[in-house]
Structures are given as structure tokens and as C-alpha cells.
Design a protein around this motif. Structure first.
Motif, PDB file in Angstrom:
ATOM      1  N   GLU A 137       0.813  -1.224   0.000  1.00 11.19           N
ATOM      2  CA  GLU A 137       0.000   0.000   0.000  1.00 11.19           C
ATOM      3  C   GLU A 137       0.840   1.264   0.000  1.00 11.19           C
TER       4      GLU A 137
ATOM      5  N   TYR B 250      10.057   5.534  12.073  1.00  8.47           N
ATOM      6  CA  TYR B 250      10.086   4.905  13.394  1.00  8.47           C
ATOM      7  C   TYR B 250      11.266   5.406  14.209  1.00  8.47           C
TER       8      TYR B 250
ATOM      9  N   MET C  66       3.852  10.775  11.316  1.00  3.67           N
ATOM     10  CA  MET C  66       3.504   9.379  11.594  1.00  3.67           C
ATOM     11  C   MET C  66       2.022   9.132  11.363  1.00  3.67           C
TER      12      MET C  66
ATOM     13  N   ASN D 124       1.128   9.043   7.869  1.00  5.44           N
ATOM     14  CA  ASN D 124       1.456   7.755   7.277  1.00  5.44           C
ATOM     15  C   ASN D 124       0.373   6.730   7.582  1.00  5.44           C
ATOM     16  N   TYR D 125      -0.116   6.728   8.823  1.00 12.19           N
ATOM     17  CA  TYR D 125      -1.173   5.793   9.192  1.00 12.19           C
ATOM     18  C   TYR D 125      -2.420   6.009   8.341  1.00 12.19           C
TER      19      TYR D 125
ATOM     20  N   LYS E  65      -2.646   7.537   5.526  1.00 11.14           N
ATOM     21  CA  LYS E  65      -2.382   7.265   4.122  1.00 11.14           C
ATOM     22  C   LYS E  65      -2.586   5.779   3.840  1.00 11.14           C
ATOM     23  N   ILE E  66      -1.948   4.977   4.697  1.00 13.79           N
ATOM     24  CA  ILE E  66      -2.028   3.533   4.453  1.00 13.79           C
ATOM     25  C   ILE E  66      -3.451   3.054   4.699  1.00 13.79           C
TER      26      ILE E  66
ATOM     27  N   ARG F 212      -5.341   3.793   1.567  1.00 14.14           N
ATOM     28  CA  ARG F 212      -4.992   2.893   0.457  1.00 14.14           C
ATOM     29  C   ARG F 212      -5.505   1.495   0.713  1.00 14.14           C
ATOM     30  N   SER F 213      -5.504   1.096   1.981  1.00 13.82           N
ATOM     31  CA  SER F 213      -5.999  -0.260   2.214  1.00 13.82           C
ATOM     32  C   SER F 213      -7.525  -0.306   2.075  1.00 13.82           C
TER      33      SER F 213
ATOM     34  N   LYS G 189      -7.975  -0.667  -1.601  1.00 12.55           N
ATOM     35  CA  LYS G 189      -7.619  -1.996  -2.069  1.00 12.55           C
ATOM     36  C   LYS G 189      -8.727  -2.996  -1.736  1.00 12.55           C
TER      37      LYS G 189
ATOM     38  N   LYS H  99       1.484  -9.558   7.552  1.00 12.08           N
ATOM     39  CA  LYS H  99       2.797  -9.400   6.938  1.00 12.08           C
ATOM     40  C   LYS H  99       3.254  -7.957   7.053  1.00 12.08           C
ATOM     41  N   GLU H 100       2.320  -7.059   6.810  1.00  6.88           N
ATOM     42  CA  GLU H 100       2.656  -5.647   6.914  1.00  6.88           C
ATOM     43  C   GLU H 100       3.141  -5.326   8.318  1.00  6.88           C
TER      44      GLU H 100
ATOM     45  N   ILE I  85       6.684  -6.571   8.735  1.00 11.72           N
ATOM     46  CA  ILE I  85       7.673  -5.703   8.083  1.00 11.72           C
ATOM     47  C   ILE I  85       7.896  -4.445   8.911  1.00 11.72           C
ATOM     48  N   ARG I  86       6.790  -3.878   9.356  1.00  9.61           N
ATOM     49  CA  ARG I  86       6.923  -2.650  10.152  1.00  9.61           C
ATOM     50  C   ARG I  86       7.750  -2.903  11.408  1.00  9.61           C
TER      51      ARG I  86
ATOM     52  N   ALA J 238       9.207  -0.715  14.155  1.00 13.78           N
ATOM     53  CA  ALA J 238       7.954  -0.375  14.825  1.00 13.78           C
ATOM     54  C   ALA J 238       7.856  -1.139  16.136  1.00 13.78           C
TER      55      ALA J 238
ATOM     56  N   HIS K  91       3.366   1.472  18.295  1.00 11.93           N
ATOM     57  CA  HIS K  91       3.168   1.992  16.943  1.00 11.93           C
ATOM     58  C   HIS K  91       2.065   1.220  16.222  1.00 11.93           C
TER      59      HIS K  91
ATOM     60  N   GLN L  98      -1.472   2.548  14.973  1.00 11.61           N
ATOM     61  CA  GLN L  98      -1.816   2.535  13.559  1.00 11.61           C
ATOM     62  C   GLN L  98      -3.202   1.946  13.332  1.00 11.61           C
TER      63      GLN L  98
END
Lengths: 229, 804
Positions: free
Chosen positions: A97, A110, B1, B4-5, B7-8, B11-12, B15, B316-317, B320-321, B326, B330, B334
Motif C-alpha cells: 500500500e 520509526y 507518523m 502515514n497511518y 495514508k495507508i 490505500r488499504s 484496495k 505481513k505488513e 515488516i513494520r 515499529a 506503533h 496505527q
């Protein structure tokens, strides 16, 4: 940089106990490029996870940058990891995303950096990986090789001292794979320590030293020809 | 921050369009319902709160012993009470009597205008109540007779744009001067008025039973109590005074017992005989409050379930974070901010929907609530705050769960397959959702069954084709015989009669009766009817005979009673028994020593909330109270001819008073208006509850299918067909749905039993309603599940196996 003594990792479920690592002793100095090889299930990834502070060993000592980190909480490990360790994965693990730029920027977020600082560093990292022209694309719009270059940019963006790569070329064709290996070699030349898990002897050739694991043991450690510690 | 939250998050959403739509839509429905329910409750609770003196403003009500089994609790008191209180009790700042008159005709500039909702009131009306005057001086209003204050709408209707102050209008020949204009009475007042006329104006018109009766029930009395006096103390003093003072005026006066009702409690808590206008019902406020809460809970559960299911795709996201630095905090932040974002969007969608739906809502509830934004910012603020809380609670579980996942596990695969604790919670919540849906559905079915029952119950009469026409004034009433003679000539008229009591309606004239040899007087509701009453309403005579036009003696020497009265009088052979009763012309009492000539089969005079009263039927004569309503049974073929014919006849006798009529059938149906509105609202919310629950299960199954793509692939490779795969999904959810129905049934049973207690005549609760509700819920939910599972079952296994 890394000292592991008698590392042991046991996974247990209700019925079975699996020893993934047994008595592993490893030392990695700053500036080294080390490849870890071995068949599937030999404990390579487990070792990489412990080295990357993603996981704690069940037993033994693990020192990272002079700190004993064998038994730290997740929070403490995260603190130490941030800015010090960069990761590269076989499946790239970019967040779908987020755009290329946003993915690279994420570790800085972070770390609590200001947006100007983040922009500067992320752009520098993308520049370094020649991915600036793709900064506003989303991961699915890129080829595998490009995605991995973005992942590398993300791993180096915070000036990590150590890069851990888990089969970085595993999902790439040979051309793209070579490209990625060249980038890693360059990074190493510039002073970044790299530890890479791989199945490919060709990729291992880029490393100074190859550690062979088998059933959770270190079986051999070879210095590569032409490299000197 | 945060950027960013969000934004994602956006987008999610993009999606997963379907998922986001389900989520936002479900939550928005929940919030919309909540807003409407809060508006409804807020409006119900706001009744009469606009009076400045509301804290010391009381209505005096009376409890009367009329010789029936129960005392009669009435909102009305005697005409004498107000002046007596004013005179005797200095602790009462002001007592005001009001008396509504629903139909009057005015002569204004030579034109006859019919006006409803007129209120006669004492001076001080505008001091006690806070109905703002636009013109006129409240200090001087109503000190004299023949004054009126019009509401703005009435002024507009009667005088257009001319200033009516000082104009004189005529009411039944009485000249009345317009001396003030008031704002229209607000909709949240327990009585409304189109104009107020000073009581003095009609004082002389009242018959003596109104003017001089110490226990009569003709007027509403309101008092403004001194600040330092508690209502309980005053109540005692008033009753003591009344008892000691009026005992000598005959034995009836002492039977009145007065109570004080705070004005602001009348609308929701008062349910007396002769309420000035239909009141609300506190139970319904509680019920709707509960429904609002329940719908929000269902919507929140949905949201939580969907978010948890969806979070499996986001592991998975999260991994990764976390690798990138993260921490748990965090991740929690989010996902909580995503949840807050969804709730906020749902809130905005809900606000817009509310604005759109408000007119329909007002139509159903009979309220007149304005658009709420930006009129009701505090309410919006409260709702928004609760929406945020909902967002936090329902987003809380998934964010907590996600933040605790180990990095290694999250990175290993795209999804984590199972989350046992979460799975259990999810199934528990789905069960709860469907239990609630089942409870409300069973209730809806039973409520609608009861309403159908009361409407279709054999009332003992045939109300179809009967028109009821109020006489409106005594001149017309006096010409009834002429009117009747004219009407029965018409081919479309089947029969004509008249009564003193409105039909349908509780009979409020009690007369004392004595049976053979007994010297005990028993009070029985009495209705004065004209010839052909039984024929017109098609009641049945079960014993003896009907009144006969050929026997003059029936006018003075015969009674009909209903079966309830026969039981009440303890008569085993009523026909032929003597009954010593009395007559009252409105001014003069007389006695009527007569024989019971027949028994009328019990029929319902009022709604089925009440048991059938004992009734004595007395034929109209010189000695009885005047008739008030004309009732005409017309022949079915041509209603329009009948109505226009009736109007023509009316006009020849009415001296310009406009023709008013209603169908008895409609009037009876109106008795259940409150229940019907309740049912309408209830059905809407039930439908919503089921829709939201189904949206929830739709989302859950969609995600379960997603999670099990590989399993489906393997099963297909091993030979499973489409039906097998659908069945696998249906099986796991059908258990839940069956369990939730079983849980719901006892609760629904208890609730509905309680609701039905309110009706004297009610439908039995049978297993059938429960089974029907269960089947409906089962079919809808299983249908939903099958559609999703069917799509998954059709997928090529090669594709699903490759995806892992």
C-alpha cells in the motif's frame, strides 16, 4: 560486531520439540561479508533472525555491538535494531500500500526523524540504488529486481551498520540476481557489514567467508580465496 | 507518523473496497439508527420542559369512585376545583382551568370557518404556562369574558395578512374580541391549541351539572405551586379540605380524591381516563433506547469481527513494520487510528443519511423534528464521542492482537491462518448478533400479529359502512328527527341512529341503578341511543328483544343491558328484571323505573386494551341527555354518492356549519395508532439489525474463504465438488445460527409476554412465531454464506494452490 557463543534455539509445539540451532559459535567483525549456507531446515534463517534481534536464543550468549542481547524484551531489541540493522528478504517484503518512496522512508519514521530529514535520506538511498525515477510507483508496478533494489535502499536508508540478507536473489532471475549481488558487494566495500543466507554457491562467491550449517551445527567455515580478514 | 497511518488506511480501504464498504455501511446504519432513536427519545423527554415554571407546575387529577370494580382515574376534575383552590390556598400562586373544544364554528366577516383545537382558559393562563405572546399583554388578558388569543397559524388562516387585534368574531352567536396573538403551541406540549378563549365567555352556557357539581369531571385544572410547598403536602391539604367541606353536598362529592402530577411527567407517565390528548409511553422510550443500544452493539461487533478477520491479511505488513523498527505501541496506534477513521467516515455518512431520512422519520413518528445539523450540536457532539468510543473499542481487539504477533511468524507467510482465541471470540460475537436479531424478529412478528388481531377481532359489531357525524352544536342535534326522516328516504341509507357518547369511545356517563328489591345503588356506564341503534352498528341481541319504535313505553320504561352488565348486576335471568335507574337532561335529574327487555351481546366500545365495560342502553327521550353524534349505515355500492348525499342533507339543517364525518372503521383503527407506529419503527429497526448481522456474516465468510483458498484447492484436487465445499462453510455457521436462535427464544418469550399484558385481549404466543423467525434468519444467513462460498468453490484449484 557479532559474537555468538553456544547459541541454541529450540522450537516446541505441544507434541514435538525441534532443535533449530545447537551449540553455534560465530564471530563476525565489522566490514565482513559472510555467507551462510546449508540445506533447507538446517537453521540458517533461525540464526539470521537471532542475529537480527528479531528473536531470542533459547540458550547461549549473543553479543551485538558489545551489548549482551541474549535475553532482551521485544521493545529493547527493537530499540537496538532501529538504525543499526537493515534487512533484505527473498520475497522483498515491501508494503504494497506504500509507494517506493514511502517504503524507503518507513524506518526513518520509526526513528522519529523530521520530514525534511526523511526526504533527504530516502532520496539519497533511492539515488544510490538508481530507483529515484520510480519513487512514486507502487511495488507491484516494479520488476522483481527493482523491488529488491528498493528493499536494499530501505535497508540502508538509516545507515545500518549491519545488513542481513535472507536469500536476496531467491526470487530473481540470474541477471537481476547478479545486479543485486553487485549492489551488496558495493555496500560492503563502502564499509557495511553483510551477513547473507543463500543456497546459491554463485552468490556465496561474493562473500569473504562462508559458514556451512547442517542440522543446526556449524560444520565448516571457509575463507574465500582472495579475501583476507 | 499519523499522516502515514491515514495514508495507508486510505490505500488499504481502496484496495479492499468491498470490505471497507461493508464496514462503513454497517457502522453507518448503526449510527443512523442510534441518532434517530436518540432524537426520538430526546423529543419524548422534552415534553412540557419549555415552561419556565415547570418545576412547580402541576396538573390536578382525580380518582373517582363510580361504583365500578376499580376507581376511575381521570385527568379531569370539577369546574369548581380551580376557583376553590385559588380562594382557599394561598400556597398556590395561581390555578387555571382549561377545557378543550375540538369543534367550533366561527363567523368571521360573514364567513363560516370551522376551527379545531380550541381551548377555553382562565385568566392567568399565560402566567402559568410559557406560551410566548407575539401581541397582547398577558397581565390584562382574559380578565373579562369574550376575549380570544389566536396562534399565528390561526390568525393567518382567519385573517390572512391583516392584523386581527381588535377584530370581533362570532362563536355560536357569541361575539369574541381578538386581544392577542401567541406563537403556535410547540409540538412537545402535552396539549396543543389553535386559539385560547377566556373561560368566562362560556360560563353561562355550561349546564348546571358542570357549574355546580362538586365531583364532576369536566375541566383540566393546573396549579402553580409556591416554591416552598411540597406537592405531597399540598395534596394532603387539598383532599382534607375537600372532604371536610363538601361532604354535605351529597355523598358523591367525597368520592373525589385529588393528586398532583408534575407537568413534565404527563406526556410519558400519565395514562388516565380523559387525557387531553394522546400521550407517549415511557415503555416505548425504554424499548427504543434498548434497540438503539442493541443496533449499535451489533454494528460494533460487526466492525470488530470484520476488522479482526481483515487483520489476518495485514500480518505481513505488521511484521515488516516491526522489522523496520515499529514497536507494539506503533502498531496499536496505527490500527486504532484506522478504526477511528472508519468510524468517522461512517459517522459522516450517518449524519448525511439522517438529514435525508428525517422527513420520513417525522411522518412515521408524527413528530416534527428539524434537521439536526447544525441545530443540535450538543447531540452531534455526544454521538460523535460515542462513535469514537465505538471505534476505539471495536478497533481495540484487532490492534491489540496484531501488535502482539511475533515478527518471525508474521513474516513467514502472508497470513496466519488461525487465531484460536480470536476465532472463538468471533464466533461468540456472531452468535450474540444473531441472537439479538432473532429476539427482535420474534418480537416484530408477535407485535404485528397482535395488531392484526386487535384490528380483525370480531368486535361484536360491524363497523364497516358506518359513518359517524358529530352534531357540533345543540341546534343541529335538536333537529335530529327531521334529519333522520330526510335520510331514510334515500336509497343508499340503510339505517340511521344517534348516541350521546362518541363511537368508538369509553362510556363516561355513570348512572346509579338498583335491581329488584335491592337498596344498594350500583353505578353503571350508560349510553343514550336513538331508535335503530342495534341495527345500525349491527350488534346482536342475545336474549329478549330490541327497543321497538312501535312501543311508546320503551322510551321511558325499557332498558337494554349488555352481557357484562348482566354479570355485574349478578342477574341470571336479566330479561324481565326491574331496574331502577335515573335520567339526567344535563340540568335535571329524574328517575326511570324500568324493565330490562333484552340483553345485547358484548361488543367493544373502545380499544382492546380495555375490558368490555358493563353498559346500560337507554332510549333517547325528553328526560335523557342530548344526543351528540349521528351514525348512519350506508349501503356499500356507492360510498361517494352516500357522502355527498349526507353532506347535502346536513347543509339543509346546519345553518352553515361545515359537514364533518368519519368512518367508524377508521376511528377504531385509530385506537391502535400508537401501536401501529411502534410496529412500523420496530420493523424498520429489526430489518436493519438483520441487515447489519448479515453484512457481518458476509464479511466474515468472505475472509474465511480467502483464508481457506488453499484448503479449498486441495479439497477440489482430491475430488470435492461445489456442493461439498459450500456445505463445509454452511455447516460451521449453521450451528452458530441455530444456537443463537435457541438462546434468543426464551428472552423473546419473556419480553413479548410482558408487552402483551398491556392488552385485555391478546394473541397467544405459540411456537410457530419462534420457528418462523428462526427459519427466516437461518435462510437469509445461510443464503448469504452460500453465495460467497459458491464463488470460491468455482475457482480453479491450480490458481488457489499457487497463491500460497
Amino acid at each position: 560486531m557479532i559474537q555468538a557463543r553456544n547459541l541454541k534455539k529450540v522450537y516446541s509445539t505441544e507434541e514435538v520439540e525441534t532443535t533449530a540451532l545447537n551449540n553455534v559459535n560465530i564471530e563476525i567483525k565489522e566490514g565482513e561479508f559472510v555467507a551462510i549456507m546449508g540445506p533447507s531446515g538446517c537453521g540458517k534463517s533461525t540464526l539470521l533472525n537471532i542475529m537480527g534481534l528479531l528473536d531470542n536464543p533459547s540458550d547461549g550468549e549473543y553479543h551485538f555491538l558489545g551489548h549482551d542481547v541474549s535475553n532482551r524484551t521485544e521493545r529493547e531489541r527493537a530499540q537496538l535494531r532501529k538504525g543499526n540493522i537493515g534487512f533484505i528478504f527473498q520475497s522483498f517484503n515491501l508494503i504494497d500500500e506504500l509507494t517506493v518512496f514511502e517504503n524507503v522512508e518507513l524506518p526513518l519514521l520509526y526513528l522519529g526523524m523530521s520530514s525534511d530529514e526523511r526526504k533527504e535520506k530516502a532520496e539519497a538511498a533511492l539515488e544510490r540504488m538508481s530507483m529515484m525515477h520510480r519513487r512514486n510507483h507502487f511495488p507491484q508496478q516494479l520488476s522483481g529486481g527493482q523491488q529488491q533494489r528498493v528493499a536494499i535502499a530501505r535497508a540502508v536508508v538509516a545507515n545500518a551498520k549491519l545488513i542481513l540478507a535472507d536469500e536476496p536473489t531467491g526470487n530473481l532471475d540470474s541477471d537481476h540476481g547478479n545486479e543485486v549481488m553487485k549492489v551488496l558487494a558495493e555496500l560492503n566495500e563502502q564499509g557495511t557489514t553483510i551477513v547473507m543466507v543463500t543456497h546459491s554457491p554463485h552468490d556465496a562467491d561474493y562473500a569473504m567467508r562462508v559458514i556451512h550449517l547442517f542440522d543446526g551445527h556449524v560444520v565448516t567455515e571457509n575463507m574465500q580465496e582472495g579475501f583476507h580478514v | 507518523m499519523l499522516k502515514n497511518y491515514f495514508k495507508i488506511a486510505f490505500r488499504s480501504f481502496k484496495k479492499n473496497k468491498a470490505y471497507s464498504a461493508i464496514n462503513i455501511f454497517g457502522l453507518a446504519i448503526g449510527i443512523t439508527s442510534l441518532i434517530f432513536i436518540l432524537l426520538f427519545i430526546q423529543d419524548e423527554l422534552s415534553y412540557d420542559k419549555f415552561h419556565e415554571n415547570k418545576d412547580r407546575l402541576y396538573r390536578v387529577t382525580g380518582s373517582y369512585d363510580r361504583g365500578e370494580q376499580k376507581r376511575v382515574e381521570s385527568a379531569l376534575t370539577t369546574y369548581q376545583l380551580g376557583p376553590q383552590i385559588d380562594f382557599q390556598f394561598p400556597q398556590v400562586e395561581k390555578a387555571v382551568r382549561i377545557s378543550p373544544n375540538n369543534n367550533s364554528n366561527f363567523l368571521i366577516n360573514g364567513e363560516n370557518i370551522h376551527q379545531e383545537n380550541i381551548v377555553f382558559a382562565d385568566s392567568g393562563f399565560f402566567d402559568v404556562f410559557s406560551f410566548p405572546l407575539v401581541e397582547g399583554d398577558k397581565k390584562h388578558l382574559f380578565k373579562v369574558a369574550n376575549e380570544a388569543v389566536l396562534t399565528q397559524s390561526t390568525a393567518q388562516k382567519m385573517f390572512g395578512d391583516d392584523n386581527p387585534i381588535g377584530s370581533v368574531i362570532e362563536m355560536d352567536g357569541i361575539p369574541i374580541t381578538i386581544s392577542g396573538i401567541m406563537e403556535d403551541t410547540p409540538s412537545n406540549s402535552h396539549f396543543s391549541a389553535s386559539m385560547i378563549i377566556s373561560s368566562e365567555t362560556i360560563h353561562d352556557q355550561y349546564p348546571s351539572w358542570v357549574r355546580d357539581n362538586w365531583s364532576g369531571t369536566s375541566h383540566y385544572t393546573y396549579i402553580l405551586l409556591d416554591k416552598n410547598i411540597s406537592p405531597e403536602v399540598f395534596e394532603q391539604e387539598l383532599n382534607k379540605y375537600w372532604d371536610s367541606t363538601f361532604k354535605e353536598y351529597g355523598d358523591i362529592a367525597q368520592y373525589a380524591e385529588f393528586s398532583l402530577q408534575p407537568l413534565s411527567k404527563i406526556h410519558l407517565e400519565s395514562n388516565l381516563v380523559n387525557e387531553i390528548q394522546a400521550n407517549g409511553n415511557l415503555t416505548y422510550v425504554y424499548i427504543f433506547g434498548a434497540i438503539g443500544f442493541i443496533i449499535v452493539v451489533i454494528a460494533a461487533i460487526n466492525y470488530m469481527n470484520l476488522a479482526t478477520a481483515q487483520s489476518l491479511n495485514r500480518t505481513k505488513e505488521v511484521g515488516i513494520r516491526k522489522v523496520l523498527g515499529a514497536e507494539k505501541g506503533h502498531v496499536k496506534k496505527q490500527f486504532l487510528s484506522e478504526s477511528l477513521l472508519i468510524s468517522t467516515i461512517a459517522f459522516v455518512v450517518a449524519l448525511i443519511s439522517v438529514e435525508i431520512i428525517i422527513p420520513f422519520f417525522n411522518q412515521i413518528t408524527g413528530k416534527s423534528i428539524d434537521v439536526i445539523f447544525p441545530n443540535d450540536l450538543p447531540l452531534i457532539f455526544v454521538i460523535f464521542a460515542s462513535v469514537l468510543v465505538i471505534g476505539l473499542i471495536s478497533g481495540g481487539y484487532p490492534s491489540f492482537w496484531l501488535s502482539r504477533l511475533s515478527i518471525i511468524r508474521t513474516l513467514k507467510s502472508n497470513s496466519l491462518g488461525s487465531n484460536r482465541g480470536g476465532e472463538l471470540l468471533k464466533r461468540g460475537l456472531v452468535t450474540l448478533q444473531f441472537s439479538i436479531s432473532a429476539i427482535v424478529l420474534v418480537s416484530t412478528i408477535l407485535i404485528s400479529k397482535q395488531i392484526q388481531f386487535v384490528q380483525n377481532k370480531n368486535l361484536g359489531i360491524n363497523p364497516e359502512q358506518v359513518l359517524v357525524i358529530p352534531f357540533q352544536n345543540s341546534e343541529i342535534a335538536n333537529r335530529f328527527t327531521e334529519i333522520k326522516e330526510e335520510l331514510i328516504k334515500e336509497s343508499w341509507v340503510s339505517s340511521v341512529t344517534a348516541t350521546n357518547n362518541p363511537l368508538p369511545g369509553r362510556i363516561t356517563n355513570w348512572r346509579p341503578y338498583r335491581t329488584n328489591g335491592s337498596d344498594e345503588n350500583l353505578s353503571i356506564p350508560t349510553i343514550v341511543v336513538h331508535d335503530d341503534f342495534i341495527e345500525t352498528i349491527e350488534a346482536e341481541i342475545s336474549e329478549g328483544r330490541n327497543f321497538s319504535k312501535d312501543r311508546i313505553s320503551d322510551r321511558t320504561n325499557a332498558y337494554l343491558i349488555n352481557e357484562a352488565a348482566a354479570r355485574f348486576l349478578n342477574l341470571t335471568n336479566p330479561v324481565g328484571s326491574k331496574l331502577v335507574g335515573s335520567t339526567f337532561t344535563g340540568n335535571e335529574w329524574g328517575s326511570k323505573d324500568a324493565e330490562i327487555i333484552g340483553v345485547v351481546k358484548d361488543f367493544h366500545f373502545t380499544s382492546l386494551h380495555d375490558e368490555i365495560q358493563p353498559v346500560v342502553f337507554s332510549l333517547s327521550s325528553e328526560q335523557t341527555t342530548p344526543l351528540n353524534n349521528l351514525a348512519v349505515r350506508v349501503r356499500a355500492e356507492d360510498l361517494e354518492t352516500a357522502i355527498s348525499g349526507l353532506e347535502r342533507t346536513w347543509n339543509t339543517f346546519s345553518n352553515g356549519v361545515p359537514f364533518e364525518y368519519s368512518f367508524l372503521q377508521d376511528d377504531i383503527s385509530l385506537l391502535y395508532d400508537a401501536e401501529k407506529k411502534f410496529l412500523q419503527l420496530f420493523s424498520i429497526f429489526t430489518t436493519l439489525a438483520i441487515i447489519i448481522s448479515c453484512l457481518g456474516i458476509l464479511g466474515l465468510v468472505a475472509f474465511a474463504v480467502n483464508q481457506k483458498m488453499k484448503e479449498i484447492g486441495i479439497r477440489k484436487v482430491l475430488g470435492a465438488n461445489v456442493v461439498d465445499i459450500i456445505w463445509a462453510f454452511v455447516k460451521s455457521y449453521s450451528q452458530l445460527i441455530i444456537i443463537s436462535n435457541l438462546l434468543a427464544w426464551p428472552i423473546a418469550y419473556v419480553l413479548m409476554k410482558d408487552w402483551l399484558e398491556d392488552f385485555a385481549y391478546r394473541v397467544p404466543i405459540s411456537m410457530l412465531e419462534f420457528v418462523i423467525a428462526g427459519a427466516i434468519i437461518f435462510l437469509i444467513s445461510i443464503g448469504t454464506i452460500s453465495i460467497v462460498a459458491y464463488k470460491a468453490a468455482l475457482l480453479n484449484p491450480v490458481k488457489s494452490l499457487k497463491s500460497e
